[in-house]
Design a protein around this motif. Sequence first.
Motif, PDB file in Angstrom:
ATOM      1  N   GLU A 342      15.367  -4.202  26.197  1.00 20.05           N
ATOM      2  CA  GLU A 342      14.860  -3.929  24.849  1.00 20.05           C
ATOM      3  C   GLU A 342      14.314  -2.505  24.766  1.00 20.05           C
ATOM      4  O   GLU A 342      14.487  -1.820  23.747  1.00 20.05           O
ATOM      5  N   HIS A 345      17.239  -0.287  24.284  1.00 17.34           N
ATOM      6  CA  HIS A 345      17.708  -0.298  22.896  1.00 17.34           C
ATOM      7  C   HIS A 345      16.761   0.474  21.980  1.00 17.34           C
ATOM      8  O   HIS A 345      17.202   1.045  20.973  1.00 17.34           O
ATOM      9  N   HIS A 388      25.700  -5.814  24.092  1.00 15.98           N
ATOM     10  CA  HIS A 388      26.040  -6.049  22.688  1.00 15.98           C
ATOM     11  C   HIS A 388      26.108  -7.527  22.336  1.00 15.98           C
ATOM     12  O   HIS A 388      26.571  -7.886  21.254  1.00 15.98           O
ATOM     13  N   PRO A 390      23.678 -10.602  21.735  1.00 16.88           N
ATOM     14  CA  PRO A 390      22.296 -11.059  21.618  1.00 16.88           C
ATOM     15  C   PRO A 390      22.090 -12.413  22.300  1.00 16.88           C
ATOM     16  O   PRO A 390      23.014 -13.216  22.431  1.00 16.88           O
ATOM     17  N   THR A 392      19.037 -15.511  22.300  1.00 21.11           N
ATOM     18  CA  THR A 392      17.779 -16.041  21.779  1.00 21.11           C
ATOM     19  C   THR A 392      17.208 -17.056  22.751  1.00 21.11           C
ATOM     20  O   THR A 392      17.905 -17.986  23.186  1.00 21.11           O
ATOM     21  N   GLN A 411      14.817 -12.950  19.993  1.00 20.73           N
ATOM     22  CA  GLN A 411      16.224 -12.626  20.195  1.00 20.73           C
ATOM     23  C   GLN A 411      16.338 -11.286  20.914  1.00 20.73           C
ATOM     24  O   GLN A 411      16.055 -10.230  20.352  1.00 20.73           O
ATOM     25  N   ARG A 413      18.488  -8.259  22.475  1.00 28.24           N
ATOM     26  CA  ARG A 413      19.734  -7.630  22.039  1.00 28.24           C
ATOM     27  C   ARG A 413      20.793  -7.588  23.140  1.00 28.24           C
ATOM     28  O   ARG A 413      21.951  -7.269  22.879  1.00 28.24           O
ATOM     29  N   SER A 414      20.401  -7.906  24.368  1.00 25.13           N
ATOM     30  CA  SER A 414      21.337  -7.937  25.495  1.00 25.13           C
ATOM     31  C   SER A 414      21.293  -9.312  26.140  1.00 25.13           C
ATOM     32  O   SER A 414      20.344 -10.074  25.951  1.00 25.13           O
TER      33      SER A 414
END
Length: 446
Positions: A342, A345, A388, A390, A392, A411, A413-414
């Motif tokens: 995160e 990102h 790319h 996601p 959760t 969530q 992102r990776s």
Amino acid sequence: MSHLLIKNAKIVNEGRISDADVLIQGERIEKIADFISPPIDCEVLDASGKYLLPGMIDDQVHFREPGVTYKGDIYTESRAAVAGGITSYMEMPNVKPPTLTIEALEDKFALAGQKSIANYSFYMGASNDNLEQIKRLDKNQACGVKVFMGASTGNMLVDNIQALEGIFREAPSIVVTHCEDSPTILANEAKYRAEYGEQIPVMYHPEIRSREACLKSSTLAVGLARQFGTQLHVLHLTTADELSLFTPGPVSGKQITLEACVHHLFFSSDDYARLGNQIKCNPAIKSLTDREALLRAVNEDIIDIIATDHAPHTWEEKQAESYFNAPAGLPLVQHALPSLLEHYHNGIFTLERIVQKVCHNVAERYKIADRGYLREGYFADMVLVDLHKPFTVTRNNILYKCGWSPFEHYQFRSSIDTTLVNGRIVYREGQIQEPGVTGQRLAFSR
């Protein structure tokens, strides 16, 4: 299949990102090259669009075995670890009985040899009265000697200055410290108990386990290390105030090194209102200003290593109404690497920086043999991440024995696509592969 070929990966390793194939034979990496044709007896894993990293080496976990296995155990927590891209771990001595003798240490190695999916080592614990046991320790037998310089359980608190001096003088390997000053903490507890009784709001936890308590203890640890020439590694630093005790630069050659943990880099005191006891830990998560200072210190190479301090407790224990009855610690190994991604990102860390802090520097600081890098001849411990896709966190996909996470509903992102331990796929596309015991005892070359 005797060979596994990973094709078309973007390899993050030794400060650069490159496109390459990786050929694995048995437990080790046989070849890394721009293009490798698959041998006849070969499984091929197409890694197009994904990033291949060395497996994370977590230098601080509490897997609760022996003696506290209703919270977690070596099998369940190593299983969660590989699902999070952690391929090796170093486990702490505050179990039951505590790891204060050579015999207790070797008993834990025997347990892990029967249960662990990830590679493992264990710390020898220090107490006020086990110096002779520490002196018997071979320098390559354990990952290090753990000293609780702040409040701990049982006989694990080392608060006698003569005992501390003996440990720092005689320890045959790296000394790692939990730095909090117990008298300061006890005085703060008394102050807040006088106002709130047993119902102290958890938002005051960072005031009780205060920055002053941290700074006083870490100053003492650094001073002792300088006095006796001790190889010192200070664990889970939480305050901006303490950073001035440490020097920036490459980890190699440093006598005194520093660790931060993923939750101190992710959460701040603002999150107590939302998460309460779920993020109660020692040392405490502190202010947003402290968190920002820690993030900068990672990039400035003041902080050398990032770890988890994974410490599971049951959900019921965390719901205790009394501040004093709610245990400190949170489960983290399954979600540590995604939480660090995160920061990638968000433009704070590069992928190369993350790999440096959770792989390369851990191997260098502890002098782990043949791990921590993607190199020909090294063990094939690695993780394939999809930046790319996601992911959760839900109760249904949490693998900790305690069954909860402070990241629930978050969530990322990776996601972790595939994890290999010693050349064997142990996790792939959301599923543990149940390969049996794949972990090995970490070897050191000190």
